[in-house]
Design an enzyme around this catalytic site. Structure first.
Site, short mmCIF file in Angstrom:
data_model
loop_
_atom_site.label_atom_id
_atom_site.label_comp_id
_atom_site.label_asym_id
_atom_site.label_seq_id
_atom_site.Cartn_x
_atom_site.Cartn_y
_atom_site.Cartn_z
N ARG A 40 65.42 87.66 51.54
CA ARG A 40 65.75 88.53 50.42
C ARG A 40 65.17 87.99 49.11
NH1 ARG A 40 69.92 91.88 52.48
NH2 ARG A 40 69.52 93.25 50.75
N ARG B 261 66.52 91.65 44.36
CA ARG B 261 67.65 90.78 44.08
C ARG B 261 67.63 90.17 42.70
NH1 ARG B 261 71.33 89.30 48.67
NH2 ARG B 261 71.55 91.42 49.45
N ASP C 156 63.74 97.86 54.24
CA ASP C 156 65.11 97.61 54.71
C ASP C 156 65.18 97.87 56.20
OD1 ASP C 156 67.95 96.99 53.71
OD2 ASP C 156 68.24 98.68 55.04
N TYR D 172 75.48 99.69 62.13
CA TYR D 172 75.57 100.62 60.99
C TYR D 172 75.69 102.06 61.46
CZ TYR D 172 74.48 96.76 57.88
OH TYR D 172 74.54 95.58 57.20
O1 CP3 Z 1 70.78 90.29 54.65
C1 CP3 Z 1 70.50 90.30 55.83
O2 CP3 Z 1 71.26 89.94 56.76
C2 CP3 Z 1 69.10 90.68 56.24
C3 CP3 Z 1 69.03 91.84 57.15
C4 CP3 Z 1 69.40 93.11 56.44
C5 CP3 Z 1 68.51 93.80 55.59
N1 CP3 Z 1 69.14 94.93 55.19
C6 CP3 Z 1 67.14 93.37 55.32
C7 CP3 Z 1 66.54 93.59 53.99
C8 CP3 Z 1 70.59 93.81 56.51
C9 CP3 Z 1 71.83 93.44 57.29
C10 CP3 Z 1 70.42 94.97 55.72
C11 CP3 Z 1 71.38 96.07 55.55
C12 CP3 Z 1 71.56 96.34 54.11
N2 CP3 Z 1 70.72 97.12 53.39
C13 CP3 Z 1 72.55 95.84 53.26
C14 CP3 Z 1 73.69 94.92 53.66
C15 CP3 Z 1 74.96 95.66 53.82
C16 CP3 Z 1 76.02 94.86 54.54
O3 CP3 Z 1 76.36 95.24 55.66
O4 CP3 Z 1 76.48 93.86 53.98
C17 CP3 Z 1 72.26 96.32 51.98
C18 CP3 Z 1 73.02 96.04 50.71
C19 CP3 Z 1 71.09 97.13 52.09
C20 CP3 Z 1 70.34 97.83 51.03
C21 CP3 Z 1 69.24 97.04 50.44
N3 CP3 Z 1 68.25 96.42 51.16
C22 CP3 Z 1 68.96 96.85 49.06
C23 CP3 Z 1 69.83 97.37 47.93
C24 CP3 Z 1 67.76 96.09 48.98
C25 CP3 Z 1 66.97 95.69 47.76
C26 CP3 Z 1 67.58 94.73 46.83
C27 CP3 Z 1 68.41 93.65 47.43
O5 CP3 Z 1 69.61 93.67 47.16
O6 CP3 Z 1 67.87 92.77 48.13
C28 CP3 Z 1 67.35 95.81 50.30
C29 CP3 Z 1 66.13 95.07 50.65
C30 CP3 Z 1 66.08 94.36 51.95
N4 CP3 Z 1 66.93 94.43 52.98
C31 CP3 Z 1 65.05 93.46 52.31
C32 CP3 Z 1 65.35 92.96 53.56
C33 CP3 Z 1 64.60 91.93 54.36
C34 CP3 Z 1 63.81 93.30 51.44
C35 CP3 Z 1 63.04 92.07 51.39
C36 CP3 Z 1 63.63 91.04 50.51
O7 CP3 Z 1 64.48 91.36 49.65
O8 CP3 Z 1 63.21 89.88 50.66
#
Ligand code: CP3
Length: 377
Positions: free
Chosen positions: A58, A62, A107, A183
């Protein structure tokens, strides 16, 4: 109009009746030239590198102010449809931190959203599903996934990122069948995954069908990212640690193994990651990954012991440590590095994603510290 599709090398090499090809031919199969000697890729292959490579889960988005400045509002699912924006967000942490790998800004729910399952990402919540997965009829909502048709912008972003990155490898990723299923079944983030487990145990046949679909989707997504230029992939099974080893092995591992098998011909290393997976570590390797991600709950030397000498490891600083004063961060980071015991095949990372409140300056210093660590020490 039918879109012209680039040739897919893995389809060509899958014919089992074909004789083994010599190494030179294997090279020809590579779609893009890859920075094979990049420390990150050497470590993935369990080979010695000039320094311990580091990147942060991530890392894109962030905590970076430059991310907030260009991100705007709206769902990440819309943001990733803009290759210019997604490319810039992917590159930002590489520029700022000097990390050894980039990870695609995307994502884990992008493919299922793209095939039309009805998934949105709600700010402050995460993925939310309009009509959660309930019965066999819902399988029809997870039809054949073709990345070129359903989300060509992802591959476009990969190509643009790789063009800019030079020798720094790009990691492609997908959600593992179990974590994505959680999910779809729960309808959103859940602490217990109770409905998911109820389906897994109550209707094993439907569960297997669901995971089968999701494995095909993850494999296709990763194949397309590699074809577009990703040099490694990570399968995020973030919530797999909620399962006991026997249930994981019976109900989840076969589907994840199919995802890795679908990548075998592509010649890129694969990382398998989840949290609270201490009891599952050998099974994560058994699924077919060359690198296993370790969270902070298991000391790295102990994780090494559980995994054996042939598996590379990624991890495992507690992300919360990065919010402590620098001397504490430094002490904990050095402990992780020391516990690796000088072996090749260690990729430094956090045990889970960067916390949004992390000061980027701490991650900058952390990269410097890891890069200055004497290899073999
Ligand atoms: O955190 C992990 O365990 C990684 C695997 C994962 C991702 N998305 C990869 C990701 C998981 C479990 C998710 C689901 C998801 N998507 C959540 C977690 C919800 C929960 O159950 O707790 C959330 C909040 C999202 C939405 C999301 N994804 C946002 C708002 C963003 C961008 C900004 C941020 O907060 O990071 C993402 C990007 C994202 N999800 C990346 C990855 C690998 C992008 C690459 C990176 O940020 O390095």
């Amino acid at each position: 109009m039918q879109r012209a599709r680039p040739e897919r090398p893995w389809e060509r090499v899958r014919n089992a009746s074909e004789p083994e090809r010599p190494a030179a031919k294997q090279q020809e199969r590579e779609v893009m030239p890859r920075p094979a000697d990049a420390p990150f890729l050497l470590a993935c292959r369990n080979r010695p590198a000039s320094h311990v490579p580091v990147w942060f889960m991530r890392q894109a988005g962030r905590s970076l102010p430059e991310y907030r400045a260009i991100r705007g509002t709206g769902s990440i699912l819309d943001a990733v449809r803009d290759p210019g924006l997604a490319t810039e967000v992917t590159l930002q942490p590489v520029r700022r931190y000097g990390v050894d790998a980039a990870i695609l800004y995307s994502d884990i729910v992008v493919p299922v959203a793209a095939v039309g399952f009805g998934v949105d990402v709600v700010a402050g919540v995460g993925p939310v599903v309009e009509r959660p997965f309930r019965d066999a009829a819902d399988l029809d909502r997870l039809g054949a996934f073709d990345p070129e048709v359903h989300c060509p912008w992802v591959q476009e972003t990969v190509r643009a990122v790789v063009d800019e990155l030079g020798d720094t490898p790009l990691i492609g990723f997908a959600g593992a069948p179990f974590t994505v299923a959680s999910y779809l079944v729960e309808g959103g983030p859940s602490r217990t995954l109770a409905r998911t487990k109820a389906l897994m145990l109550g209707d094993p046949k439907l569960w297997a069908q669901l995971l089968d679909r999701l494995a095909a989707i993850a494999a296709a997504a990763l194949q397309a990212q590699v074809e577009a230029g990703a040099a490694a992939v990570q399968l995020f099974d973030s919530w797999a640690g909620t399962l006991s080893p026997d249930l994981y092995e019976r109900a989840v591992l076969p589907a994840s193994a199919r995802v890795f098998a679908g990548l075998a011909d592509l010649g890129v290393p694969a990382i398998h990651f989840g949290v609270t997976t201490g009891e599952l570590l050998p099974l994560l390797a058994k699924a077919g990954a060359q690198v296993v991600g370790v969270d902070w709950r298991v000391p790295l030397d102990e994780a090494r012991q559980r995994l054996g000498p042939d598996v590379a490891v990624q991890g495992n600083l507690d992300p919360a440590v990065c919010l402590a004063p620098w001397p504490a961060v430094e002490e904990r980071a050095r402990d992780v590095l020391a516990r690796n015991g000088g072996r090749p095949g260690h990729i430094f990372n956090l045990g889970h994603g960067v916390l949004p409140e992390t000061d980027p300056a701490v991650l900058e210093r952390l990269v410097e510290l890891v890069h200055a660590w004497e290899v073999g020490a």
